[in-house]
Design a protein around this motif. Structure first.
Motif, PDB file in Angstrom:
ATOM      1  N   ALA A 151       3.763   3.148   3.751  1.00 26.93           N
ATOM      2  CA  ALA A 151       2.437   2.604   3.459  1.00 26.93           C
ATOM      3  C   ALA A 151       2.147   1.399   4.351  1.00 26.93           C
ATOM      4  O   ALA A 151       3.059   0.771   4.898  1.00 26.93           O
ATOM      5  CB  ALA A 151       2.370   2.193   1.987  1.00 26.93           C
ATOM      6  N   SER A 164       3.523   2.300  -2.991  1.00 24.74           N
ATOM      7  CA  SER A 164       3.901   2.670  -1.616  1.00 24.74           C
ATOM      8  C   SER A 164       4.608   4.021  -1.625  1.00 24.74           C
ATOM      9  O   SER A 164       4.507   4.802  -0.679  1.00 24.74           O
ATOM     10  CB  SER A 164       4.748   1.577  -0.938  1.00 24.74           C
ATOM     11  OG  SER A 164       5.877   1.233  -1.697  1.00 24.74           O
ATOM     12  N   TRP A 167       1.851   6.560  -1.434  1.00 17.29           N
ATOM     13  CA  TRP A 167       1.447   6.799  -0.042  1.00 17.29           C
ATOM     14  C   TRP A 167       2.389   7.833   0.602  1.00 17.29           C
ATOM     15  O   TRP A 167       1.950   8.802   1.213  1.00 17.29           O
ATOM     16  CB  TRP A 167       1.472   5.490   0.755  1.00 17.29           C
ATOM     17  CG  TRP A 167       1.124   5.640   2.213  1.00 17.29           C
ATOM     18  CD1 TRP A 167       1.815   6.350   3.164  1.00 17.29           C
ATOM     19  CD2 TRP A 167      -0.013   5.102   2.891  1.00 17.29           C
ATOM     20  NE1 TRP A 167       1.203   6.266   4.380  1.00 17.29           N
ATOM     21  CE2 TRP A 167       0.071   5.510   4.260  1.00 17.29           C
ATOM     22  CE3 TRP A 167      -1.081   4.289   2.499  1.00 17.29           C
ATOM     23  CZ2 TRP A 167      -0.878   5.134   5.212  1.00 17.29           C
ATOM     24  CZ3 TRP A 167      -2.020   3.917   3.457  1.00 17.29           C
ATOM     25  CH2 TRP A 167      -1.926   4.337   4.790  1.00 17.29           C
ATOM     26  N   CYS A 219      -4.062   8.990  -1.838  1.00 18.46           N
ATOM     27  CA  CYS A 219      -2.711   8.403  -1.711  1.00 18.46           C
ATOM     28  C   CYS A 219      -2.648   7.415  -0.544  1.00 18.46           C
ATOM     29  O   CYS A 219      -1.789   6.524  -0.533  1.00 18.46           O
ATOM     30  CB  CYS A 219      -1.674   9.504  -1.502  1.00 18.46           C
ATOM     31  SG  CYS A 219      -1.433  10.596  -2.906  1.00 18.46           S
ATOM     32  N   TRP A 220      -3.537   7.604   0.446  1.00 20.28           N
ATOM     33  CA  TRP A 220      -3.510   6.771   1.657  1.00 20.28           C
ATOM     34  C   TRP A 220      -4.571   5.679   1.657  1.00 20.28           C
ATOM     35  O   TRP A 220      -4.949   5.170   2.708  1.00 20.28           O
ATOM     36  CB  TRP A 220      -3.696   7.652   2.901  1.00 20.28           C
ATOM     37  CG  TRP A 220      -2.651   8.698   3.080  1.00 20.28           C
ATOM     38  CD1 TRP A 220      -1.366   8.663   2.647  1.00 20.28           C
ATOM     39  CD2 TRP A 220      -2.806   9.971   3.742  1.00 20.28           C
ATOM     40  NE1 TRP A 220      -0.703   9.814   2.996  1.00 20.28           N
ATOM     41  CE2 TRP A 220      -1.552  10.636   3.671  1.00 20.28           C
ATOM     42  CE3 TRP A 220      -3.866  10.596   4.409  1.00 20.28           C
ATOM     43  CZ2 TRP A 220      -1.349  11.895   4.224  1.00 20.28           C
ATOM     44  CZ3 TRP A 220      -3.670  11.852   4.957  1.00 20.28           C
ATOM     45  CH2 TRP A 220      -2.426  12.496   4.862  1.00 20.28           C
ATOM     46  N   PRO A 224      -3.276  -0.771  -2.466  1.00 20.55           N
ATOM     47  CA  PRO A 224      -2.318  -0.034  -3.306  1.00 20.55           C
ATOM     48  C   PRO A 224      -2.853   0.283  -4.703  1.00 20.55           C
ATOM     49  O   PRO A 224      -2.647   1.381  -5.216  1.00 20.55           O
ATOM     50  CB  PRO A 224      -1.111  -0.971  -3.371  1.00 20.55           C
ATOM     51  CG  PRO A 224      -1.204  -1.790  -2.129  1.00 20.55           C
ATOM     52  CD  PRO A 224      -2.660  -1.972  -1.854  1.00 20.55           C
ATOM     53  N   ARG A 227      -4.794   3.524  -5.275  1.00 22.89           N
ATOM     54  CA  ARG A 227      -4.127   4.824  -5.182  1.00 22.89           C
ATOM     55  C   ARG A 227      -3.819   5.354  -6.589  1.00 22.89           C
ATOM     56  O   ARG A 227      -3.521   4.562  -7.482  1.00 22.89           O
ATOM     57  CB  ARG A 227      -2.813   4.697  -4.380  1.00 22.89           C
ATOM     58  CG  ARG A 227      -3.030   4.242  -2.951  1.00 22.89           C
ATOM     59  CD  ARG A 227      -1.732   3.891  -2.249  1.00 22.89           C
ATOM     60  NE  ARG A 227      -1.981   2.998  -1.117  1.00 22.89           N
ATOM     61  CZ  ARG A 227      -1.122   2.141  -0.615  1.00 22.89           C
ATOM     62  NH1 ARG A 227       0.114   2.063  -1.123  1.00 22.89           N
ATOM     63  NH2 ARG A 227      -1.453   1.370   0.396  1.00 22.89           N
TER      64      ARG A 227
END
Length: 268
Positions: A151, A164, A167, A219-220, A224, A227
Motif C-alpha cells: 500500500a 494495508s 490493498w 482496495c487501492w 486506508p 478501503r
C-alpha cells in the motif's frame, strides 16, 4: 532450508512464524500447524500439506493456450479453471484474512505466491514470517520488500495495518483474474513509488467484470480508512459467487493475450 545454510535471521523468522501459527489457532483458510519440536538446537515445524502448491504457480499452470493449445482451442477456453473456481480462491483468502484481522494480525506479505492450494482446491493463507500481532506495525529495518503488493502508506512510511493488507488483497485479486500475471508488469519499483501517490492504478483486465474491478479499486484507495474491511470483502465476493455469473470470463476471443509475467520484477 538446510540448517547448515540457515542464517541467524532465518532461525529467528522461523521461530517467529511458529509463534504466530500457535497464536492463530485453526481455520480452514489458513495453513494450520500440526506440531513442532526442537532437536539438537534445530527447530522443526509440521504444517498441513497442500497438494497443489502455491496459488501463483497453480494459476499459471492453468494457462492452457501455453500449456495445452489443443485443449484450449477445442474447449474455447483460456484456462482449465472456471470463473467460479477463481472467485472461490478470492472468497477463501478474504475469509482467511477476515479471521486474521479479527485477531488483529497483520500479514504484511499477502500475495498469490503466499497462498497454498489444498484438497478440493481450498485456498489457504501461508507464510506468516512477516506477520505481526499488532493493530499498527511500523517497520524499522530495511529488508527485501514486496513493493508491487504494498500500500501507499507502507511504501512511503513503512506503516502496516489491516488496511494495508486490504490493498495487497486487491493486488492478489488482480493476480487471480489475470491467471498469475505480474502486477505492474513493465514498470520499475521507482516508477511505482512515483506514480501510485499520483493516482495511477492497474487497468481493468479485459476478462474482468466491472464489479470485480471496482472491488480492486476500493482496495487501492489512497486513504486506508476508505478501503473496505475484509468482512465486507468476503460477503461481497460470496454474493458474486452465488449469483453464478461469469465474473471472470475465461472464454477465448480473437487476439487473446495473457497478462505479462516478469519473474525478475517479482523478486523486488
Amino acid at each position: 532450508m538446510p540448517a547448515e545454510f540457515a542464517s541467524e535471521n532465518d532461525h529467528r523468522d522461523f521461530a517467529g512464524e511458529l509463534e504466530v501459527l500457535c497464536k492463530l489457532g485453526q481455520h480452514p483458510n489458513i495453513i494450520n500447524l500440526i506440531g513442532a519440536c526442537e532437536n539438537r538446537g534445530y527447530l522443526y515445524i509440521a504444517i498441513e500439506y497442500a497438494p497443489y502448491g502455491n496459488l501463483l504457480d497453480f494459476l499459471r499452470k492453468s494457462r492452457v493456450l501455453e500449456t495445452d493449445p489443443a485443449f484450449a482451442k477445442e474447449h474455447g477456453t483460456a484456462s482449465t479453471l472456471t470463473s467460479q473456481q477463481l472467485l472461490q480462491f478470492a472468497v477463501d483468502v478474504a475469509t482467511g484474512m477476515h479471521y486474521l484481522s479479527d485477531k488483529q494480525f497483520i500479514h504484511r506479505d499477502l500475495a498469490a505466491r503466499n497462498v497454498l492450494v489444498g484438497d478440493n482446491l481450498v485456498a489457504k493463507i501461508a507464510d506468516f514470517g512477516l506477520s505481526r500481532g499488532e493493530e499498527v506495525y511500523v517497520k524499522k529495518t530495511m529488508g527485501r520488500l514486496p513493493v508491487r503488493w504494498m500500500a501507499i502508506e507502507s511504501l512511503n512510511y513503512s506503516v502496516y495495518t489491516s488496511k494495508s493488507d486490504v490493498w495487497s488483497f486487491g493486488v492478489l485479486l488482480w493476480e487471480i483474474v489475470s491467471l498469475g500475471g505480474t502486477p505492474y508488469c513493465g514498470m520499475t519499483c521507482a516508477e511505482l513509488y512515483e506514480k501510485l501517490p499520483q493516482g495511477y492504478r492497474m487497468e481493468k483486465p479485459k476478462n474482468c467484470d466491472d464489479e470485480v474491478y471496482e472491488l480492486m479499486r476500493q482496495c487501492w484507495r489512497d486513504r486506508p480508512y476508505e478501503r473496505p474491511p475484509f468482512s465486507q470483502i468476503s460477503v461481497q465476493l460470496s454474493r458474486m459467487q452465488e449469483a453464478r455469473k461469469a465474473y471472470v470470463n475465461m472464454a477465448l476471443f480473437e487476439n487473446f493475450t495473457y497478462a505479462g509475467i516478469d519473474a525478475t520484477a517479482e523478486e523486488a
